[in-house]
Design an enzyme around this catalytic site. Sequence first.
Site, PDB file in Angstrom:
ATOM      1  N   CYS A 101       0.794  -1.232   0.000  1.00  9.07           N
ATOM      2  CA  CYS A 101       0.000   0.000   0.000  1.00  9.07           C
ATOM      3  C   CYS A 101       0.829   1.288   0.000  1.00  9.07           C
ATOM      4  O   CYS A 101       0.271   2.379  -0.073  1.00  9.07           O
ATOM      5  CB  CYS A 101      -0.980   0.016   1.183  1.00  9.07           C
ATOM      6  N   CYS A 123      14.148  -0.391  11.431  1.00  9.75           N
ATOM      7  CA  CYS A 123      13.669   0.369  12.584  1.00  9.75           C
ATOM      8  C   CYS A 123      12.246   0.832  12.244  1.00  9.75           C
ATOM      9  O   CYS A 123      12.057   1.747  11.450  1.00  9.75           O
ATOM     10  CB  CYS A 123      14.608   1.541  12.805  1.00  9.75           C
TER      11      CYS A 123
END
Length: 135
Positions: A101, A123
Amino acid sequence: MGYKVEKTDEQWREELTDEEYRVLREAGTERAFTGEYTDTKTVGIYNCRACGAELFRSETKFESHCGWPSFYDPADSDAVETRTDTSLPGRPRTEVLCAACGSHLGHVFEGEGYGTPTDLRYCINSIAIRHVETA
């Protein structure tokens, strides 16, 4: 860009909280050590909070003490995509996005000496993912 999941800005705003929208759709960052999954050790998978695509698995999560959930490898080589992020002047980084997406997830760093099999640290903002416990 041609993502599998495409929605209008209005649809994203209706489906996401203001903070989720800020991080996922505007490339924001949650404050360090405040995220729901920073210290989670429960076995499971981590899906994109925006579209539900599988992104990471608990067996690749590790403690990097950086303040955000850290993974050394995505669930599948096609689960995430990366691009150069120049939003911090003089400090280019590699942004991580959901390949399904296009939502912003966080950043990936290489060669920090964590001793992971890939020498990578994805991260990831906790607010960008949803943990689903598995047996």
